[in-house]
Design a protein around this motif. Structure first.
Motif, PDB file in Angstrom:
ATOM      1  N   LEU A  30     -21.483  15.613  73.591  1.00 24.18           N
ATOM      2  CA  LEU A  30     -20.119  16.119  73.384  1.00 24.18           C
ATOM      3  C   LEU A  30     -19.238  15.806  74.590  1.00 24.18           C
ATOM      4  O   LEU A  30     -18.081  15.377  74.436  1.00 24.18           O
ATOM      5  CB  LEU A  30     -20.154  17.625  73.130  1.00 24.18           C
ATOM      6  CG  LEU A  30     -20.722  18.064  71.781  1.00 24.18           C
ATOM      7  CD1 LEU A  30     -20.937  19.582  71.752  1.00 24.18           C
ATOM      8  CD2 LEU A  30     -19.797  17.642  70.636  1.00 24.18           C
ATOM      9  N   ASN A  31     -19.769  16.007  75.770  1.00 27.78           N
ATOM     10  CA  ASN A  31     -18.969  15.750  76.972  1.00 27.78           C
ATOM     11  C   ASN A  31     -18.686  14.255  77.156  1.00 27.78           C
ATOM     12  O   ASN A  31     -17.643  13.875  77.700  1.00 27.78           O
ATOM     13  CB  ASN A  31     -19.662  16.334  78.199  1.00 27.78           C
ATOM     14  CG  ASN A  31     -19.560  17.856  78.251  1.00 27.78           C
ATOM     15  OD1 ASN A  31     -18.656  18.447  77.653  1.00 27.78           O
ATOM     16  ND2 ASN A  31     -20.474  18.497  78.950  1.00 27.78           N
ATOM     17  N   SER A  32     -19.603  13.418  76.682  1.00 23.52           N
ATOM     18  CA  SER A  32     -19.360  11.974  76.782  1.00 23.52           C
ATOM     19  C   SER A  32     -18.247  11.520  75.836  1.00 23.52           C
ATOM     20  O   SER A  32     -17.616  10.480  76.059  1.00 23.52           O
ATOM     21  CB  SER A  32     -20.648  11.201  76.474  1.00 23.52           C
ATOM     22  OG  SER A  32     -20.973  11.264  75.094  1.00 23.52           O
ATOM     23  N   ARG A  33     -17.972  12.323  74.794  1.00 25.24           N
ATOM     24  CA  ARG A  33     -16.913  11.970  73.833  1.00 25.24           C
ATOM     25  C   ARG A  33     -15.513  12.339  74.345  1.00 25.24           C
ATOM     26  O   ARG A  33     -14.510  11.897  73.788  1.00 25.24           O
ATOM     27  CB  ARG A  33     -17.149  12.703  72.506  1.00 25.24           C
ATOM     28  CG  ARG A  33     -18.419  12.306  71.787  1.00 25.24           C
ATOM     29  CD  ARG A  33     -18.514  13.108  70.491  1.00 25.24           C
ATOM     30  NE  ARG A  33     -19.852  13.075  69.923  1.00 25.24           N
ATOM     31  CZ  ARG A  33     -20.229  13.813  68.872  1.00 25.24           C
ATOM     32  NH1 ARG A  33     -19.337  14.633  68.306  1.00 25.24           N
ATOM     33  NH2 ARG A  33     -21.453  13.747  68.418  1.00 25.24           N
TER      34      ARG A  33
ATOM     35  N   ILE B  21      -9.170  19.545  72.143  1.00 26.81           N
ATOM     36  CA  ILE B  21      -8.987  20.617  71.163  1.00 26.81           C
ATOM     37  C   ILE B  21      -7.760  21.422  71.563  1.00 26.81           C
ATOM     38  O   ILE B  21      -7.624  21.818  72.719  1.00 26.81           O
ATOM     39  CB  ILE B  21     -10.231  21.529  71.088  1.00 26.81           C
ATOM     40  CG1 ILE B  21     -11.454  20.715  70.623  1.00 26.81           C
ATOM     41  CG2 ILE B  21      -9.996  22.709  70.148  1.00 26.81           C
ATOM     42  CD1 ILE B  21     -12.757  21.492  70.632  1.00 26.81           C
ATOM     43  N   ALA B  22      -6.881  21.651  70.625  1.00 24.22           N
ATOM     44  CA  ALA B  22      -5.626  22.368  70.871  1.00 24.22           C
ATOM     45  C   ALA B  22      -4.839  21.726  72.015  1.00 24.22           C
ATOM     46  O   ALA B  22      -4.225  22.405  72.835  1.00 24.22           O
ATOM     47  CB  ALA B  22      -5.898  23.841  71.171  1.00 24.22           C
ATOM     48  N   GLY B  23      -4.896  20.401  72.058  1.00 22.01           N
ATOM     49  CA  GLY B  23      -4.131  19.660  73.049  1.00 22.01           C
ATOM     50  C   GLY B  23      -4.729  19.624  74.439  1.00 22.01           C
ATOM     51  O   GLY B  23      -4.121  19.073  75.357  1.00 22.01           O
ATOM     52  N   GLN B  24      -5.932  20.197  74.607  1.00 20.75           N
ATOM     53  CA  GLN B  24      -6.551  20.254  75.932  1.00 20.75           C
ATOM     54  C   GLN B  24      -7.886  19.516  75.947  1.00 20.75           C
ATOM     55  O   GLN B  24      -8.683  19.657  75.016  1.00 20.75           O
ATOM     56  CB  GLN B  24      -6.805  21.715  76.333  1.00 20.75           C
ATOM     57  CG  GLN B  24      -5.574  22.596  76.425  1.00 20.75           C
ATOM     58  CD  GLN B  24      -4.746  22.283  77.654  1.00 20.75           C
ATOM     59  OE1 GLN B  24      -5.139  21.502  78.505  1.00 20.75           O
ATOM     60  NE2 GLN B  24      -3.568  22.886  77.739  1.00 20.75           N
ATOM     61  N   PRO B  25      -8.145  18.711  76.974  1.00 17.45           N
ATOM     62  CA  PRO B  25      -9.478  18.143  77.132  1.00 17.45           C
ATOM     63  C   PRO B  25     -10.493  19.278  77.270  1.00 17.45           C
ATOM     64  O   PRO B  25     -10.227  20.282  77.945  1.00 17.45           O
ATOM     65  CB  PRO B  25      -9.379  17.335  78.431  1.00 17.45           C
ATOM     66  CG  PRO B  25      -7.925  17.116  78.643  1.00 17.45           C
ATOM     67  CD  PRO B  25      -7.237  18.322  78.071  1.00 17.45           C
ATOM     68  N   VAL B  26     -11.639  19.118  76.638  1.00 19.75           N
ATOM     69  CA  VAL B  26     -12.644  20.173  76.623  1.00 19.75           C
ATOM     70  C   VAL B  26     -13.933  19.685  77.278  1.00 19.75           C
ATOM     71  O   VAL B  26     -14.395  18.574  77.008  1.00 19.75           O
ATOM     72  CB  VAL B  26     -12.937  20.624  75.167  1.00 19.75           C
ATOM     73  CG1 VAL B  26     -14.148  21.536  75.120  1.00 19.75           C
ATOM     74  CG2 VAL B  26     -11.739  21.346  74.589  1.00 19.75           C
TER      75      VAL B  26
ATOM     76  N   LEU C 245     -23.772  20.712  67.744  1.00 13.59           N
ATOM     77  CA  LEU C 245     -22.760  19.761  67.293  1.00 13.59           C
ATOM     78  C   LEU C 245     -21.931  20.341  66.152  1.00 13.59           C
ATOM     79  O   LEU C 245     -20.724  20.080  66.062  1.00 13.59           O
ATOM     80  CB  LEU C 245     -23.431  18.462  66.845  1.00 13.59           C
ATOM     81  CG  LEU C 245     -24.148  17.652  67.927  1.00 13.59           C
ATOM     82  CD1 LEU C 245     -24.706  16.361  67.334  1.00 13.59           C
ATOM     83  CD2 LEU C 245     -23.233  17.332  69.107  1.00 13.59           C
ATOM     84  N   LEU C 246     -22.554  21.129  65.289  1.00 13.77           N
ATOM     85  CA  LEU C 246     -21.832  21.744  64.178  1.00 13.77           C
ATOM     86  C   LEU C 246     -20.769  22.719  64.692  1.00 13.77           C
ATOM     87  O   LEU C 246     -19.640  22.748  64.189  1.00 13.77           O
ATOM     88  CB  LEU C 246     -22.814  22.449  63.253  1.00 13.77           C
ATOM     89  CG  LEU C 246     -22.290  22.973  61.919  1.00 13.77           C
ATOM     90  CD1 LEU C 246     -23.422  22.987  60.878  1.00 13.77           C
ATOM     91  CD2 LEU C 246     -21.707  24.376  62.033  1.00 13.77           C
ATOM     92  N   VAL C 247     -21.121  23.509  65.696  1.00 13.84           N
ATOM     93  CA  VAL C 247     -20.162  24.433  66.298  1.00 13.84           C
ATOM     94  C   VAL C 247     -18.965  23.663  66.863  1.00 13.84           C
ATOM     95  O   VAL C 247     -17.808  24.042  66.664  1.00 13.84           O
ATOM     96  CB  VAL C 247     -20.847  25.284  67.392  1.00 13.84           C
ATOM     97  CG1 VAL C 247     -19.813  25.957  68.298  1.00 13.84           C
ATOM     98  CG2 VAL C 247     -21.747  26.341  66.760  1.00 13.84           C
ATOM     99  N   ALA C 248     -19.252  22.583  67.569  1.00 12.51           N
ATOM    100  CA  ALA C 248     -18.157  21.780  68.143  1.00 12.51           C
ATOM    101  C   ALA C 248     -17.300  21.160  67.043  1.00 12.51           C
ATOM    102  O   ALA C 248     -16.064  21.076  67.165  1.00 12.51           O
ATOM    103  CB  ALA C 248     -18.729  20.692  69.046  1.00 12.51           C
TER     104      ALA C 248
END
Length: 373
Positions: free
Chosen positions: A54-57, A61-66, A311-314
């Motif tokens: 996820l972090n490599s992607r 979300i909501a306009g903010q890098p996560v 991954l489903l949560v994300a």
């Protein structure tokens, strides 16, 4: 919520601006010490692998890098400890918890998460009571005991054509639950339950139980519990000359069973496990390879489910455009998801609709899939 300078851009007026990074904490809880530590570590690694991806992607979300951050705690497989570490995760501000492993821990911990409006999704806890609690923030990406206990009973009676079974359980929420389902289904299939015995999740000496069972001449011994105790039971079955196969649910369906039992029941142990065989999944072999290269360890049992749950949560957060559990949990209840495990849709209790289950046989020291549905 924590912020740090993650990127620099230029607005339409030519001024530079800092794009703040949102830290999203993902908790995971399981037995990192004790007899089930291998399973707990396997689950934790599944979550960590998902977070790495996820972090490599570099999600927005909501306009903010996560940026996702793992918070892992050891519940020791103990319900009291589980409640305490659940509260710790809530206090730490996690947005979701991937866990727990043991049903007996997940059930009391679920109330802590639900009351705090924190999503809990387990990839392993199979006791049906967990989702019958009716908590809107609780989910199960696993097959429940009603399916697994029933499937191995059907297999014992209809495929192996055995007529006499003894049942032993460790009195945990998981062990007792799956044993009860096996017993009921076996009797419906015409099997005779010749003995019902009880141990604990810490029992090491089964000789008294097995002596009584041997006198009843069963063809099948069902064990409701986990692989460490099941391995001891297997060795003592052979020592005492109990001429029966050993069957069980997913708790005994671990590669560790063969090692700990010295493989004394090769071709005489069968188990039912939620999910399709990993190598049969389109991305299964790739997952196995990534797992091995990342952790220098092989996949045990439920790492794929804990990985998929993360991954489903994300994915739900992206669909909701929010990392708030109040927002993305509604998406989890209402929408369908694509996962490495296959299509996922949750019912109104948070259970995976049409969750698959596979029967395995211990053969050549390896768990070989026989029947999937």
């Amino acid at each position: 919520m924590m912020f740090s300078v993650a990127a620099i851009g230029v607005n339409t007026f030519g001024f530079s601006y800092a794009n703040a990074e949102t830290i999203v904490k993902i908790g995971t809880a399981g037995p990192l010490t004790g007899s089930s530590a291998q399973s707990g570590k396997d689950d934790e690694r599944g979550v960590q692998l998902a977070i790495n991806e996820l972090n490599s992607r570099k999600l927005v979300i909501a306009g903010q890098p996560v940026k996702f951050q793992l918070v892992s705690v050891d519940d020791q497989g103990d319900p009291k400890v589980g409640v305490n570490v659940a509260q710790k995760l809530v206090d730490d501000g996690v947005a979701a918890v991937i866990g727990h492993y043991n049903s007996g821990v997940s059930i009391p911990a679920a109330r802590i998460y639900n009351d705090a409006h924190v999503v809990m999704i387990t990839g392993a806890s199979s006791n049906p009571q967990l989702t019958k609690l009716g908590f809107p923030y609780v989910y199960r990406l696993a097959t429940n005991d009603n399916v697994m206990g029933g499937r191995i009973a059907d297999y014992s009676a209809k495929v192996l054509n055995y007529k006499r079974a003894a049942v032993v359980d460790d009195r945990t929420a998981y062990g007792a639950g799956v044993a009860d389902v096996f017993l009921r289904t076996a009797e419906k299939n015409g099997m005779t339950i010749v003995s019902r015995e009880y141990s604990t999740d810490k029992t090491t000496d089964f000789k008294g139980i097995l002596t009584h069972i041997k006198a009843q001449n069963p063809q099948v011994v069902f064990y409701g519990g986990y692989y460490t105790q099941a391995a001891m039971l297997a060795r003592q079955m052979v020592d005492l000359g109990v001429n029966a196969i050993l069957v069980g649910g997913d708790g005994i369906c671990s590669p560790e069973f063969s090692r700990l039992s010295n493989n004394v029941l090769d071709n005489k142990m069968f188990c039912a496990q939620g999910g399709a065989p990993l190598d049969s999944l389109p991305d299964g072999k790739n997952f196995r390879s990534k797992f091995k290269s990342t952790f220098s360890a092989d996949v045990d049992t439920y790492a794929p489910a804990f990985y998929a749950a993360t991954l489903l949560v994300a994915d739900a957060m992206q669909k909701a455009n929010s990392t708030s559990p109040e927002a993305y949990s509604k998406v989890m209840r209402e929408q369908s998801f694509t996962s490495m495990l296959g299509p996922v849709k949750f019912d109104d209790q948070g259970d995976w609709v049409d969750a698959p289950v596979t029967v395995y046989k211990l053969s050549g020291g390896n768990l070989t899939p026989l029947q999937a549905k």
